[in-house]
Design an enzyme around this catalytic site. Structure first.
Site, PDB file in Angstrom:
ATOM      1  CB  CYS A   1      -0.874   0.025   1.243  1.00 36.59           C
ATOM      2  SG  CYS A   1      -1.887  -1.430   1.421  1.00 36.59           S
TER       3      CYS A   1
ATOM      4  NE  ARG B   1       4.581   1.896  -1.294  1.00 37.20           N
ATOM      5  CZ  ARG B   1       5.319   2.098  -0.208  1.00 37.20           C
ATOM      6  NH1 ARG B   1       6.418   2.798  -0.288  1.00 37.20           N
ATOM      7  NH2 ARG B   1       4.965   1.609   0.957  1.00 37.20           N
TER       8      ARG B   1
ATOM      9  CD1 TRP C   1       0.372  -5.681  -3.512  1.00 36.84           C
ATOM     10  CD2 TRP C   1       0.383  -6.470  -1.422  1.00 36.84           C
ATOM     11  NE1 TRP C   1       1.002  -6.901  -3.527  1.00 36.84           N
ATOM     12  CE2 TRP C   1       1.019  -7.413  -2.258  1.00 36.84           C
ATOM     13  CE3 TRP C   1       0.274  -6.754  -0.068  1.00 36.84           C
ATOM     14  CZ2 TRP C   1       1.537  -8.608  -1.777  1.00 36.84           C
ATOM     15  CZ3 TRP C   1       0.794  -7.954   0.406  1.00 36.84           C
ATOM     16  CH2 TRP C   1       1.417  -8.867  -0.449  1.00 36.84           C
TER      17      TRP C   1
ATOM     18  CG  ASN D   1       0.369   2.282   3.643  1.00 37.08           C
ATOM     19  OD1 ASN D   1      -0.712   2.288   3.083  1.00 37.08           O
ATOM     20  ND2 ASN D   1       1.440   2.873   3.163  1.00 37.08           N
ATOM     21  N   GLY D   2      -0.296  -1.110   6.597  1.00 41.23           N
ATOM     22  CA  GLY D   2       0.094  -1.930   7.749  1.00 41.23           C
ATOM     23  C   GLY D   2      -0.967  -2.981   8.006  1.00 41.23           C
TER      24      GLY D   2
ATOM     25  CD  GLU E   1      18.396 -11.889  -8.317  1.00 45.16           C
ATOM     26  OE1 GLU E   1      17.883 -12.357  -7.299  1.00 45.16           O
ATOM     27  OE2 GLU E   1      18.031 -10.806  -8.821  1.00 45.16           O
TER      28      GLU E   1
ATOM     29  CE  LYS F   1      14.926 -10.035 -10.406  1.00 51.88           C
ATOM     30  NZ  LYS F   1      15.692  -9.817  -9.218  1.00 51.88           N
TER      31      LYS F   1
ATOM     32  CD  GLU G   1      11.048 -10.502  -8.986  1.00 51.74           C
ATOM     33  OE1 GLU G   1      10.371 -10.116  -8.033  1.00 51.74           O
ATOM     34  OE2 GLU G   1      12.258 -10.246  -9.086  1.00 51.74           O
TER      35      GLU G   1
ATOM     36  CG  HIS H   1      21.870 -35.440  -4.295  1.00 47.89           C
ATOM     37  ND1 HIS H   1      22.330 -36.659  -3.850  1.00 47.89           N
ATOM     38  CD2 HIS H   1      22.972 -34.695  -4.561  1.00 47.89           C
ATOM     39  CE1 HIS H   1      23.658 -36.650  -3.813  1.00 47.89           C
ATOM     40  NE2 HIS H   1      24.069 -35.461  -4.250  1.00 47.89           N
TER      41      HIS H   1
ATOM     42  CE  LYS I   1      12.196  -1.855  -6.196  1.00 49.15           C
ATOM     43  NZ  LYS I   1      13.022  -2.875  -6.859  1.00 49.15           N
TER      44      LYS I   1
HETATM   45  O1  M6R Z   1      13.839  -3.822  -0.305  1.00 54.74           O
HETATM   46  P1  M6R Z   1      14.422  -5.163  -0.014  1.00 54.74           P
HETATM   47  O2  M6R Z   1      15.750  -5.379  -0.642  1.00 54.74           O
HETATM   48  O3  M6R Z   1      14.473  -5.457   1.468  1.00 54.74           O
HETATM   49  O4  M6R Z   1      13.417  -6.190  -0.653  1.00 54.74           O
HETATM   50  C1  M6R Z   1      13.599  -7.569  -0.525  1.00 54.74           C
HETATM   51  C2  M6R Z   1      12.745  -8.342  -1.508  1.00 54.74           C
HETATM   52  O5  M6R Z   1      11.389  -8.059  -1.294  1.00 54.74           O
HETATM   53  C3  M6R Z   1      13.107  -8.020  -2.960  1.00 54.74           C
HETATM   54  O6  M6R Z   1      14.453  -8.261  -3.234  1.00 54.74           O
HETATM   55  C4  M6R Z   1      12.244  -8.856  -3.930  1.00 54.74           C
HETATM   56  O7  M6R Z   1      12.577 -10.199  -3.817  1.00 54.74           O
HETATM   57  C5  M6R Z   1      12.419  -8.356  -5.371  1.00 54.74           C
HETATM   58  N1  M6R Z   1      11.151  -8.257  -6.008  1.00 54.74           N
HETATM   59  C6  M6R Z   1      13.274  -9.239  -6.197  1.00 54.74           C
HETATM   60  O8  M6R Z   1      13.389  -8.805  -7.515  1.00 54.74           O
END
Ligand code: M6R
Length: 610
Positions: A2, A27, A74, A100-101, A483, A487, A490, A506, A605
């Site tokens: 949010c 976000r 959100w 927010n929260g 990673e 990527k 997501e 394994h 985000k």
């Molecule tokens: O702001 P932060 O680095 O703490 O965020 C951590 C994760 O939420 C962030 O890296 C998330 O996994 C990304 N969407 C990855 O691309």
């Protein structure tokens, strides 16, 4: 997650709120709304879906000399719908609130308020707050908000407006970020600097358990139940232009292409002309750092991957035990300390607001650990609550998928490792000189990889109809495999998993057939021969191999269905280099599938709830 934006002043209110909401949209959100008070009367609008829907609803209106609050939601409690969108309004529709929260005790509060006659419209936890304020409101909004938040358990950043007090926005914070932007005869509020940076660069960060009254010419901040406090005004150095796409189709692509500049910037920030490394915001004594016996890294998502690579580097070059954990797990495990004060908790976070990571550092501080954070956003809560900070200096990262900040994190972790190796005498001057010399070539190497974007795009298109991918790597490039898989999943919604290549046999090897693309990260390294063996295991089962290898390694091409070369560099730097083709591969697959790469579904985000 949010987002909140608010404005009080003489200018046209709605464009300020709508642009603010757009700037918060990165976000992640599923609905949006606005409430305004003008001529003593409250109006509000909310819509499920894109901000465009809301904009269409209010586009013919002009509201000046007014105040208002806006929100991107959100969903946590209750589906994404118009009724669950914020603002939530009181029964009599005279008070509006954005939140927010998460309110953890909302069910018991709701039960009590329902008994008292309050009728709830939504399924959200947030709505209880506006009913509580209504319960306590006689003629003083500030007093009512103050009483209401004292009934809450959980986290909140709230902004409230009411017809009975038409010249003020009342805001309060506990656990969720809230910023006050200062203007001349106008003021702003926001959960993040992006929403207001075009209007002001002078901001005050609210801390937990504070309440603030925002008027046109005044901002008054108090501790809940306490006296007025004077807070530091901070100047923001980021420019609004940094938040534009700059001719690229997506923020993600722009941010991928910004990486050479980001790396150059980090080199110039932290390496002096005499080749010494300097971190200005590490407020820990050098002798204390030299005595550290254990680092406990905690982070989430991509930042956690940077932490895993940090473990390899720190153990190798500083001979210091280094553990890495997901923040969401570390927070609820026993934190075992040797009691000698030689242990440091390291938080890695782009946003500096990730709730899981923040909760960890708070818990660790209670247990007397020193906290060292690698943070991108200056002034974020993690930045302010850490003993020592290394800024990752990647500028605003808007794309939900972290790209340039990941490379920045790796650069900073690498530099910190060298710095610590010097303090601990585990690295000689010759080693340091060589490591820095190699590091300075990285921007050029990244440029060489970016120049292959067309080739990577063609490979991406070839495999874009696959419904599953495996990524494998060894050593430092096992986190690279994780990673690469993150990527891809997501932004393209394709299922992908990263494995240490040696683990394939394994279990996961059972998945391999002629339909499965396996991205094999195989640059020159100490485990290259073993990696080659793992690639052949994939080939023997007819898996499709997309290999990332070192330039000049022609022999590996015979095992590749497709191959992407990276420049020859020391093994320690290869995670930085291989990240770039992995980002481009994910990006072009997602584009081919017509996915919204900057705002993927369900993602936020900055994840500000636990
Ligand atoms: O702001 P932060 O680095 O703490 O965020 C951590 C994760 O939420 C962030 O890296 C998330 O996994 C990304 N969407 C990855 O691309």
């Amino acid at each position: 997650m949010c987002g909140i934006v608010g404005y009080i002043g003489d200018r046209d209110l709605l464009p300020i709120l709508l642009v603010g909401l757009e700037r918060l949209s990165y976000r992640g959100y599923d609905s949006a709304g606005i409430a305004a008070i003008s001529d003593g009367e409250m109006s509000y609008w909310k819509r499920a879906g894109k901000i465009r829907e809301l904009e269409d609803t209010v586009k013919t209106l002009s509201i000046t000399h007014a105040m208002g609050i806006g929100h991107t939601r959100w969903a946590t409690h209750g589906e994404s719908s118009e009724i669950n969108a914020h603002p939530h309004v009181s029964q009599g529709k005279k008070i509006a609130l954005v939140h927010n929260g998460i309110i953890e005790n909302y069910l018991s509060l709701k039960k009590q308020l329902t008994k008292e006659g309050h009728i709830f419209r939504s399924q959200t936890d947030s709505e209880v707050i506006v009913h509580l304020i209504e319960r306590y409101l006689h003629d003083d909004l500030e007093e009512a908000v103050e009483k209401a938040v004292q009934d809450l358990t959980g986290t909140w950043a709230i902004a409230v407006v009411a017809e009975c007090d038409p010249d003020k926005i009342v805001v309060a914070r506990k656990g969720s970020p809230l910023i006050i932007g200062l203007g001349k005869d106008e003021n702003y509020i926001s959960s993040d600097i992006n929403a207001i940076i075009t209007h002001t660069k002078e901001v005050v960060y609210m801390d937990d358990d504070e309440i603030a009254i925002i008027e046109k010419q005044n901002v008054t901040i108090r501790k809940i139940g306490g006296e007025v406090i004077t807070k530091k005004v901070n100047h923001i150095s980021w420019d609004a232009i940094m938040q534009e796409k700059g001719g690229y189709d997506h923020f993600m692509l722009k941010e991928i292409y910004e990486q050479p500049a980001v790396i150059r910037n980090i080199i110039s920030k932290y390496i002096n002309s005499d080749n010494t490394i300097e971190f200005k915001h590490i407020n820990l004594e050098k002798q204390d750092l030299a005595r550290v016996s254990r680092f406990i890294i905690q982070a989430c998502g991509t930042s956690w991957h940077a932490g895993l690579i940090g473990k390899y580097l720190m153990e190798k070059y500083t001979r210091t035990l280094t553990e890495v954990d997901f923040s969401s797990e570390f927070r609820y495990r026993q934190m075992i300390t040797d009691g000698a004060g030689g242990e440091v908790v390291v938080a890695i976070s782009q946003s500096g607001e990730t709730a899981d990571t923040l909760a960890c550092i708070r818990e660790a501080k209670c247990k007397f650990y020193n906290i060292l954070s690698f943070v991108n956003v200056k002034g974020s809560t993690i930045d302010r609550e850490s003993n020592a900070v290394i800024y990752t200096h990647s500028g605003p990262e808007i794309g939900v998928a972290s790209t340039k900040n990941y490379l920045a994190q790796l650069m900073c972790v690498y530099l910190f490792t060298i710095y610590l190796g010097q303090l601990k005498w585990t690295l000689s001057q010759e080693q340091v000189d060589l490591m820095l010399q190699n590091l300075k070539r990285v921007p050029e190497y990244v440029e060489q990889i970016l120049a292959q974007a067309d080739k990577i795009k063609a490979i991406a298109e070839k495999y874009s109809s696959s419904r599953e991918f495996i990524f494998i790597g060894r050593g430092l490039n096992y986190p690279s495999a994780l990673e690469g898989a993150l990527k891809l999943k997501e932004i393209s919604y394709i299922h992908a998993t990263g494995y240490p290549a040696g683990e394939l046999k394994h279990g996961p090897i059972a998945l391999i057939d002629s339909d499965l693309p396996v991205v094999c990260i195989a640059p020159q390294s100490a485990t290259y021969d073993k990696m080659l063996g793992n690639i052949q295991e994939v080939r023997a089962r007819k898996g499709k191999t997309i290999i990332i290898a070192t330039e000049g390694d022609e022999s590996i091409a015979q095992y590749a269905d497709d191959i992407i070369y990276i420049p020859l560099a020391p093994e320690d730097l290869t995670p930085i280099l291989v990240a770039v083709p992995l980002q481009l591969l994910a990006y072009y697959i997602a584009i081919k599938l017509d996915c919204d790469v900057d705002q993927p579904r369900n993602l936020a985000k900055s994840v500000t709830v636990e």
